[in-house]
Structure formats: C-alpha cells, structure tokens
Enzyme design. Structure first.
Site, short mmCIF file in Angstrom:
data_model
loop_
_atom_site.label_atom_id
_atom_site.label_comp_id
_atom_site.label_asym_id
_atom_site.label_seq_id
_atom_site.Cartn_x
_atom_site.Cartn_y
_atom_site.Cartn_z
CG ASP A 15 -1.66 1.22 1.44
OD1 ASP A 15 -2.42 1.68 0.51
OD2 ASP A 15 -1.42 1.94 2.35
CG ASP A 17 -1.93 7.56 0.13
OD1 ASP A 17 -1.15 8.67 -0.02
OD2 ASP A 17 -2.78 7.17 -0.74
#
Length: 328
Positions: A15, A17
């Site tokens: 991932d 953010d």
C-alpha cells in the site's frame, strides 16, 4: 537473511498512503526496505486505493521520494474501477466521472465515453478521490444515480493519511452521495480482492505478502484474496483497532512500519510472545515485561481467540506498556 519475513515470499504488494509515505513525506526507511525486497529477488508492486493519480504520476512521486518504481509495478483503484465498468457496460457507454482527469483517462482507455454532466446516455457514475470535487460534481452524480445509473466507487477510504494528518478521503464523499441517493456503490478497490489479485498475477507470484496500514481496506482485501499481510502502525491502524478487529480484518504479522520486512518472520507473527503472559477471563490480564509491540501481538492473539477485548495490567512494567499502546 533467510529467516527474514520477506524471504518467505516471491512478491511484496505495498500500500502507499500511510505505508510508504505520508503525502510528500517518505516514511523513514521505506526506500531501503523496498530495496531489500528487490535484492532478495522478490517482485515489488505498489497497490493503492488512491485514484487521483495515473500510474506514471505515482511512479514520479515515488522516485522523487527515493524509491525505485516502474509503471507496470503500480496498480490503482482507478484501473480497477475502469475494469469493472468495462465488464458491465457496452463499448462507448457514457460514464459520468467524479474525480480527476487521470480517472477519466482510465475509463476512456476501457472503451467508454466520459462526461462531467448528466446527459440522456449516462449509464454509470464512477467516483474517485479528487481534492477538486465539489457540490456541483456530487449533484450531477446524484441525479444520474437516482435515474438508475450504475455507481462504481474506486474506494471507500473515509480518510487519507497526509503529512498534515488524516484528511477526508473518497469514502467521505461517497458517504455524501450514499445519503443523498439511498444507494450503495459497487466498490472496485480495496477491500475487494481484485487489486491484490491483479498485482500478484502481474508478478507471476504464487506467494505474495501484502503490507498495509488500514484494517478495513488493506488487511481486509488481503484476507479476501487469501494472502498473508503485515499490518503497520505508520498510518491509520491503531492498537485498539487491531485488538477489536473482526476476523476479516486480522493480519498475520504486525510491525511499527515496513522496515520490519528484514526482521525475523517469527518475531512479527501475531501470537504468544516472550516475556508476556496474558491470562484470559472476564478481562485480559497482562503480566510480565518486554517489547511493547510484542505485547500487542500477544494481546491480539488472546483477544481474537477469546473474544475478550478489555485489558488490565498487573505490575508497573505491564501498566507502562499498556499506557504506551494507549490501551490503558
């Protein structure tokens, strides 16, 4: 490094953010951690629910932060939404876009027409994060959805981790339309498994590891895809959230941040940990001393097995550790 966590996998799906960066600030150690994955011979994939940037722009951002990246390593929820629309709509169908121009470009690449205002031919609405989205955009989408258009949300993340803190994410805008239309969208990105499955296939991976910070998207999506997952506390996830996580949102490993990829896999597993004793009753009683994150791993194991989530400490060391985790 044969006993390191990353050594057990042929691809690592990151991932972005809250896991690799906070907006314009890279998380300390992220470039080195990603470099270690590549040195191990495993594939790297970046899997993001943020639909505001095209893959090339994501690559440019990653490189500006000191991370190696290529366009074919990036998988976004905008791509996933375009794929869903392409599967459900005939070629050339009009899609009302609530989001950035890069989202519109992904939809157009799927062979569909894009519009910004309602017309007689609007067959669907696609909604992705954009800091420019305003009332007028939501009003057009509401009219189309109420008229029967298919509604596809790139993601439903309520917040977006940034260098300034948590800001409203696409899910907050989706919530406004949900309230205005009494309709539920089709969600294309995480927690649906499509993004992770597509990323793993692109790497010819048989044993991928997901690294993420959000239980209801990253961890839930990995669980749905049948993949192991390292949850990190560098973004949205909290000790309390982990302790009370439902089965669909429970990671296999836990660490402070992604630099733990080079640590021993056994040290990162959710489960009993040296130095800590957890006694299960009406509450989880903590005894002993040791690493604070080890305590959280042990507590999660006990809470998930028993369903008991209230915690108390016996002894100063246990009290200090629970206070450090904000569980006391």
């Amino acid at each position: 490094m044969s006993d390191a966590l990353l050594a057990g996998y042929d691809a690592v799906l990151f991932d972005l953010d809250g896991t690799v960066y906070h907006g314009s600030q890279v998380i300390e150690g992220a470039p080195e951690a990603v470099g270690a994955v590549r040195e191990q011979g495993a594939a790297v994939r970046y899997v993001t629910n943020n639909a505001s940037k095209a893959p090339a722009d994501v690559v440019a951002h990653l490189r500006s932060l000191g991370l190696d990246a290529a366009v074919d390593e990036v998988h976004t929820s905008a791509q996933a939404a375009a794929a869903v629309l392409g599967e459900r709509l005939p070629a050339g169908a009009h899609v009302l876009v609530v989001g950035t121009d890069s989202l519109a470009a992904e939809v157009a690449a799927a062979g569909l027409g894009t519009v910004r205002k309602v017309d007689d031919d609007v067959a669907a609405v696609v909604q992705g994060h954009s800091p420019e989205t305003g009332w007028a955009d939501l009003a057009e989408a509401a009219l189309a959805i109420r008229a029967g258009a298919l509604w596809v949300a790139c993601n439903v993340d309520a917040t977006l981790p940034t260098e300034r803190g948590l800001l409203p994410g696409n899910g907050s805008m989706v919530a406004a339309l949900r309230t205005a239309t009494d309709t539920e969208p089709v969600v294309a990105g995480k927690p649906q498994p499509l993004l992770f499955e597509t990323a793993a296939r692109s790497a010819d991976s048989n044993r991928p590891l997901v690294v993420g910070d959000r239980l209801d998207t990253d961890i839930a999506g990995a669980v749905a895809a049948g993949m192991d997952v390292l949850a990190v506390l560098s973004g949205v996830a909290t000790p309390t959230g982990l302790l009370t996580a439902i089965p669909a949102e429970r990671p296999t490993h836990l660490a402070a941040d992604l630099t733990a990829l080079t640590q021993r896999a056994e040290d990162l597993k959710i489960g009993p940990r040296p130095g800590w004793e957890i006694v299960t009753g009406d509450v989880l009683t903590v005894r002993g001393s040791g690493d604070t994150l080890d305590l959280l791993r042990a507590l999660c194991h006990a809470a998930w097995a028993s369903g008991v989530t209230e915690v108390r400490a016996e002894g100063d060391a246990a009290e200090a550790a629970l206070t450090g985790l904000r569980l006391a």
